[in-house]
Motif scaffolding. Sequence first.
Motif, PDB file in Angstrom:
ATOM      1  N   PRO A 120      83.307  38.033 -47.607  1.00 44.70           N
ATOM      2  CA  PRO A 120      83.923  39.304 -48.020  1.00 44.70           C
ATOM      3  C   PRO A 120      85.458  39.253 -47.961  1.00 44.70           C
ATOM      4  O   PRO A 120      86.125  39.763 -48.862  1.00 44.70           O
ATOM      5  N   ILE A 174      79.057  42.206 -49.356  1.00 51.89           N
ATOM      6  CA  ILE A 174      78.710  42.725 -48.033  1.00 51.89           C
ATOM      7  C   ILE A 174      77.244  43.150 -47.968  1.00 51.89           C
ATOM      8  O   ILE A 174      76.896  44.162 -47.375  1.00 51.89           O
ATOM      9  N   PRO A 193      74.812  42.378 -43.947  1.00 47.01           N
ATOM     10  CA  PRO A 193      74.454  43.258 -42.835  1.00 47.01           C
ATOM     11  C   PRO A 193      73.248  44.142 -43.136  1.00 47.01           C
ATOM     12  O   PRO A 193      72.612  44.656 -42.228  1.00 47.01           O
ATOM     13  N   PHE A 208      88.468  54.450 -40.365  1.00 43.95           N
ATOM     14  CA  PHE A 208      88.333  54.118 -38.948  1.00 43.95           C
ATOM     15  C   PHE A 208      88.681  55.356 -38.137  1.00 43.95           C
ATOM     16  O   PHE A 208      89.827  55.801 -38.111  1.00 43.95           O
ATOM     17  N   MET A 212      84.239  52.569 -49.834  1.00 44.92           N
ATOM     18  CA  MET A 212      82.800  52.765 -49.673  1.00 44.92           C
ATOM     19  C   MET A 212      82.391  54.233 -49.715  1.00 44.92           C
ATOM     20  O   MET A 212      83.186  55.134 -49.468  1.00 44.92           O
ATOM     21  N   ARG A 257      93.741  53.060 -48.072  1.00 43.18           N
ATOM     22  CA  ARG A 257      93.439  51.840 -47.325  1.00 43.18           C
ATOM     23  C   ARG A 257      93.003  50.734 -48.279  1.00 43.18           C
ATOM     24  O   ARG A 257      93.380  49.576 -48.118  1.00 43.18           O
ATOM     25  N   ARG A 301      84.161  56.257 -44.694  1.00 46.96           N
ATOM     26  CA  ARG A 301      84.229  55.166 -43.737  1.00 46.96           C
ATOM     27  C   ARG A 301      85.644  54.822 -43.279  1.00 46.96           C
ATOM     28  O   ARG A 301      85.997  53.657 -43.138  1.00 46.96           O
ATOM     29  N   GLN A 341      81.135  47.307 -41.086  1.00 49.98           N
ATOM     30  CA  GLN A 341      81.036  47.081 -42.521  1.00 49.98           C
ATOM     31  C   GLN A 341      82.332  47.469 -43.237  1.00 49.98           C
ATOM     32  O   GLN A 341      82.799  46.759 -44.124  1.00 49.98           O
ATOM     33  N   ALA A 342      82.915  48.590 -42.806  1.00 51.41           N
ATOM     34  CA  ALA A 342      84.186  49.005 -43.403  1.00 51.41           C
ATOM     35  C   ALA A 342      85.259  47.958 -43.129  1.00 51.41           C
ATOM     36  O   ALA A 342      86.135  47.730 -43.960  1.00 51.41           O
ATOM     37  N   SER A 343      85.193  47.302 -41.972  1.00 48.09           N
ATOM     38  CA  SER A 343      86.163  46.247 -41.666  1.00 48.09           C
ATOM     39  C   SER A 343      85.994  45.069 -42.615  1.00 48.09           C
ATOM     40  O   SER A 343      86.974  44.483 -43.065  1.00 48.09           O
ATOM     41  N   MET A 344      84.728  44.728 -42.910  1.00 48.01           N
ATOM     42  CA  MET A 344      84.491  43.627 -43.833  1.00 48.01           C
ATOM     43  C   MET A 344      85.078  43.952 -45.200  1.00 48.01           C
ATOM     44  O   MET A 344      85.643  43.096 -45.864  1.00 48.01           O
TER      45      MET A 344
END
Lengths: 264, 294
Positions: free
Chosen positions: A76, A51, A54, A94, A88, A153, A92, B176-179
Amino acid sequence: MLRLNNVEVVYDRTILVLRGVSLDVPTGRIVALLGSNGAGKSTTLKTISGILAPERGEVTAGTVELDGVRIDHREPADIVKHGVAQVMEGRRTFQLLTTEENLIAGAHTRRDKARIEQDKDLVYEYFPRLAERRGVKGGYLSGGEQQMLAIGRGLMSSPRILLLDEPSLGLAPMLVEEIFEIVQRLNRDQGMTVLLVEQNAAMALTIAQHGYIMENGRIVLDEDAEVLRNNEDIKEFYLGLSEAGGRRSYRDVKHYRRRKRWLS
Amino acid sequence: MEFLFDLTANGLLVGLMYSLVALGFVLIYKATSVINFAQGDLLMFAGYAAAVMTGGHGMPLWAMVLVLCAGMVVLGFVLERGILRPMVGQPVVSVIMVTIGLSFVLQGLVTIIWGASTRELALPVRFEPYIVGPVYISPINLVAAVIAILFLIGFGVFFTRSRLGVAMRAVADDQQASMVVGIKVPRVFALSWAIAGLAAAAGGIIWGNQIGVDTFLALVGLKVFPVVILGGLDSIGGAIIGGLLMGVIESLAAGYLDPLVGGGTKDFIPYVLMILVLFIRPYGFFGHETIERV
């Protein structure tokens, strides 16, 4: 299981962040990756998960292998399917999705509905506090709960290796201990392989079996956790202890550090 | 008092139609952070296609709906792939200009292909109004409202129950967290455009039927701005409530203010309201609830 060979990463086509990182995470082990701010620890994890794009980063040399299969330069989602889950830095979760929906999103790459339900129950078993708050939006959970949710998660993709980026960040010492205990339990009971990035070296070295020290985008030390714990330099810089056991002036440390680097 | 009831009821029905159009807009903004100025033109395009299919060629209604929905979904995909995908990572203004450009291209395109004269989009619905107490309800408004409600419920279920819907909300939350959890973000972008295309298809049919099909149909898209500003750019619930509010306000303005000033108030009152809302709550009444831990 996971092997990085001489990986180089460049940001914005100009800044060389990883200068040939090689490391090895054997199956069923907890390996700690330590280092100060800006050493390239998070970049290493982002490289493994693919990743970097980005953030306009790019792998320019070297390989990342999982069980002998190259996973660098892959999507990814593909890497997640291969069994790599990353939690991460900064949790992070949701924010606008409920705890339950966060876990469902974590299982996005899988289709086996029955097994997903089982894994969800397993996550709730490891983190009973999440079960209590399954209908609450992620943003309303406490910091510790969010960290638990982020790990849960990650587990939902049924990974073979778990990459943890600073799980202790911004948490009270008691919560840090709780989370590290759970990581240890995951390793012991599920045989989960873990690559743990930490600033909290003392904590990380108590649960890890092996440790790497990074500095300036390079691995400078590669030892058993036991050896690292007793290494004078590590004690000095990362564990905050000095040879005499007494306090020392910050200036002395800085001086000492400037004089003696592991490489360069 | 009876007049008020009548105006409110009809306003609500029209409002649902606004909600439907706004939904397409909010969807794209939520998932991809693109402000799509071409939403109204997509709707107009769908309206034209619908009118052409049912008009000259005499296609049955169900076939037209099927073809139109499928076609608009594909169009949404193609637009995302071809035009928006290359713009990922570019400044917001550039992306907005691209959608404005797209809006003019679509207007030109329909005029070239199908001409600029107003077409009729007939639906097999009876003309005489239903009378419920003091309220006169035209059947076509009712049909439009039912279509809008069905769509809105459908989207609601999709976003909360399905795996893909949850993934779309996750992407809107943190890309980014979704990726990292293995969601294919570009695919979600394409999907949100496809669904916006679907919303435009539904909007094109019901609005085309109400006000006739020509390039002015695209102006419905502009009405959406006060709706989404009112409800919040990134809130699906807000789009629905904003649409309802807008419908009622328009209807009341037309009923009470028009006789005093000689008409036309319903065309600008929504924008006055939009400016007022921007003064008070710049992110709309239901906009992005930034959850902050204190």
